[in-house]
Design a protein around this motif. Structure first.
Motif, PDB file in Angstrom:
ATOM      1  N   MET A 174       0.839  -1.196   0.000  1.00 32.18           N
ATOM      2  CA  MET A 174       0.000   0.000   0.000  1.00 32.18           C
ATOM      3  C   MET A 174       0.876   1.249   0.000  1.00 32.18           C
ATOM      4  N   ASN A 175       0.515   2.258  -0.801  1.00 34.70           N
ATOM      5  CA  ASN A 175       1.250   3.513  -0.779  1.00 34.70           C
ATOM      6  C   ASN A 175       0.732   4.399   0.350  1.00 34.70           C
ATOM      7  N   ILE A 176       1.362   5.565   0.513  1.00 34.46           N
ATOM      8  CA  ILE A 176       1.015   6.439   1.639  1.00 34.46           C
ATOM      9  C   ILE A 176      -0.445   6.873   1.578  1.00 34.46           C
ATOM     10  N   GLU A 177      -0.924   7.226   0.393  1.00 36.88           N
ATOM     11  CA  GLU A 177      -2.320   7.660   0.289  1.00 36.88           C
ATOM     12  C   GLU A 177      -3.277   6.536   0.681  1.00 36.88           C
ATOM     13  N   GLU A 178      -2.994   5.324   0.258  1.00 34.08           N
ATOM     14  CA  GLU A 178      -3.849   4.191   0.616  1.00 34.08           C
ATOM     15  C   GLU A 178      -3.817   3.929   2.117  1.00 34.08           C
ATOM     16  N   LEU A 179      -2.648   4.062   2.721  1.00 33.84           N
ATOM     17  CA  LEU A 179      -2.528   3.888   4.170  1.00 33.84           C
ATOM     18  C   LEU A 179      -3.328   4.943   4.927  1.00 33.84           C
ATOM     19  N   ARG A 202      -5.944   6.624   3.784  1.00 34.24           N
ATOM     20  CA  ARG A 202      -7.369   6.332   3.587  1.00 34.24           C
ATOM     21  C   ARG A 202      -7.825   5.254   4.580  1.00 34.24           C
ATOM     22  N   ALA A 203      -7.012   4.228   4.741  1.00 38.01           N
ATOM     23  CA  ALA A 203      -7.344   3.151   5.671  1.00 38.01           C
ATOM     24  C   ALA A 203      -7.357   3.662   7.116  1.00 38.01           C
ATOM     25  N   GLU A 204      -6.403   4.525   7.459  1.00 36.20           N
ATOM     26  CA  GLU A 204      -6.356   5.074   8.818  1.00 36.20           C
ATOM     27  C   GLU A 204      -7.586   5.925   9.107  1.00 36.20           C
ATOM     28  N   ILE A 205      -7.990   6.754   8.158  1.00 35.95           N
ATOM     29  CA  ILE A 205      -9.184   7.579   8.340  1.00 35.95           C
ATOM     30  C   ILE A 205     -10.405   6.688   8.593  1.00 35.95           C
ATOM     31  N   CYS A 206     -10.541   5.632   7.812  1.00 35.46           N
ATOM     32  CA  CYS A 206     -11.684   4.726   7.979  1.00 35.46           C
ATOM     33  C   CYS A 206     -11.643   4.038   9.346  1.00 35.46           C
ATOM     34  N   LYS A 240     -15.793   4.335   3.352  1.00 32.22           N
ATOM     35  CA  LYS A 240     -15.106   3.463   2.407  1.00 32.22           C
ATOM     36  C   LYS A 240     -13.898   4.219   1.863  1.00 32.22           C
ATOM     37  N   PRO A 241     -12.735   3.575   1.836  1.00 31.98           N
ATOM     38  CA  PRO A 241     -11.512   4.283   1.429  1.00 31.98           C
ATOM     39  C   PRO A 241     -11.634   5.012   0.104  1.00 31.98           C
ATOM     40  N   GLU A 242     -12.257   4.377  -0.895  1.00 31.59           N
ATOM     41  CA  GLU A 242     -12.336   4.973  -2.226  1.00 31.59           C
ATOM     42  C   GLU A 242     -13.296   6.157  -2.290  1.00 31.59           C
ATOM     43  N   GLU A 243     -14.173   6.307  -1.304  1.00 29.12           N
ATOM     44  CA  GLU A 243     -15.136   7.405  -1.321  1.00 29.12           C
ATOM     45  C   GLU A 243     -14.612   8.666  -0.635  1.00 29.12           C
ATOM     46  N   ILE A 244     -13.522   8.540   0.114  1.00 29.96           N
ATOM     47  CA  ILE A 244     -12.938   9.709   0.780  1.00 29.96           C
ATOM     48  C   ILE A 244     -12.456  10.700  -0.280  1.00 29.96           C
ATOM     49  N   ALA A 245     -12.793  11.956  -0.100  1.00 33.93           N
ATOM     50  CA  ALA A 245     -12.464  12.988  -1.089  1.00 33.93           C
ATOM     51  C   ALA A 245     -10.972  13.317  -1.060  1.00 33.93           C
ATOM     52  N   LYS A 246     -10.426  13.547  -2.227  1.00 33.77           N
ATOM     53  CA  LYS A 246      -9.073  14.074  -2.357  1.00 33.77           C
ATOM     54  C   LYS A 246      -9.166  15.497  -2.864  1.00 33.77           C
ATOM     55  N   VAL A 247      -8.411  16.391  -2.228  1.00 34.39           N
ATOM     56  CA  VAL A 247      -8.471  17.815  -2.551  1.00 34.39           C
ATOM     57  C   VAL A 247      -7.043  18.314  -2.790  1.00 34.39           C
ATOM     58  N   SER A 248      -6.860  19.163  -3.796  1.00 36.30           N
ATOM     59  CA  SER A 248      -5.539  19.720  -4.078  1.00 36.30           C
ATOM     60  C   SER A 248      -5.190  20.795  -3.058  1.00 36.30           C
ATOM     61  N   LYS A 249      -3.947  21.268  -3.092  1.00 33.11           N
ATOM     62  CA  LYS A 249      -3.494  22.262  -2.129  1.00 33.11           C
ATOM     63  C   LYS A 249      -4.269  23.572  -2.209  1.00 33.11           C
TER      64      LYS A 249
END
Length: 212
Positions: free
Chosen positions: A1-6, A8-12, A52-61
């Motif tokens: 798992m990369n950092i973003e995936e980790l 996402r999992a931590e947030i869940c 769900k990890p894939e539903e968490i929003a990603k936002v730019s800076k």
């Protein structure tokens, strides 16, 4: 798992833990985590217990919604904290019952919603100021929170709940939980206990580098 995936999992995992123990209910609350190219934040009106990890929003800076479900309406508040405090990597906001009740009944002071009651409150939480009530997602609240971002670990939004930030999502949740439990102790005590004496707080500063 990369950092973003980790992350996402931590947030869940953190969301599910907070929800299961009653720190948040329904679709209240939100969690975010810093990325190198922006940050992750829970979707608007999402239940923290069913993320769900894939539903968490990603936002730019710059705050642009990149992917996932629509980000929380408190997006600007989270962004202000990240923009002003480079040591912050996680922000947690809940509508925790005892803390909201504290604002309804009257906080200890506007600069410190609770007196220093326990050593772990002093060490792990520190000063928590009150932000006067405005509607959820108000840009004025985000601007006020920005002024505190470098000075404390969190703030209390009147009638809404705590916003706590730390070096990770998990550490932010730990501090928030300590704050909520301290509020429970204060609310259930009659007569109210005396704060820790200054010499005790000074010892916590000296031994544990507590910031109080």
């Amino acid at each position: 798992m990369n950092i973003e995936e980790l992350l996402r999992a931590e947030i869940c995992a953190v969301g599910a833990s907070l929800f299961a123990r009653g720190y948040t209910v329904g679709s209240a609350g939100n969690i975010s985590a810093r990325l190198e190219d922006g940050w992750l934040i829970t979707p608007t009106d999402a239940c923290l217990g069913r993320l769900k990890p894939e539903e968490i929003a990603k936002v730019s800076k710059d705050g642009t919604w990149v992917s996932g479900n629509k980000p929380s309406k408190t997006l600007e508040l989270h962004r202000q904290v990240y923009d002003r405090n480079p040591s912050v990597n996680g922000v947690v906001h809940t509508h925790s019952t005892a803390l909201v009740a504290l604002t309804l009944n009257g906080v200890w002071s506007n600069d410190d919603i609770l007196p220093p009651l326990t050593p772990y409150q002093v060490m792990k939480v520190g000063h928590i100021p009150l932000i006067a009530y405005q509607r959820p997602g108000s840009p004025d609240v985000a601007a006020q929170v920005a002024q505190w971002a470098l000075r404390v670990r969190g703030v209390m939004l009147e009638r809404l709940g705590p916003v706590v930030w730390e070096s990770s999502v998990s550490k932010a949740s730990f501090a928030l939980e300590e704050l909520e439990e301290t509020a429970k102790l204060w609310m259930m005590s009659n007569p109210k206990p005396a704060p820790l004496q200054e010499h005790a707080i000074e010892e916590l500063r000296s031994v544990f580098s507590a910031k109080w």
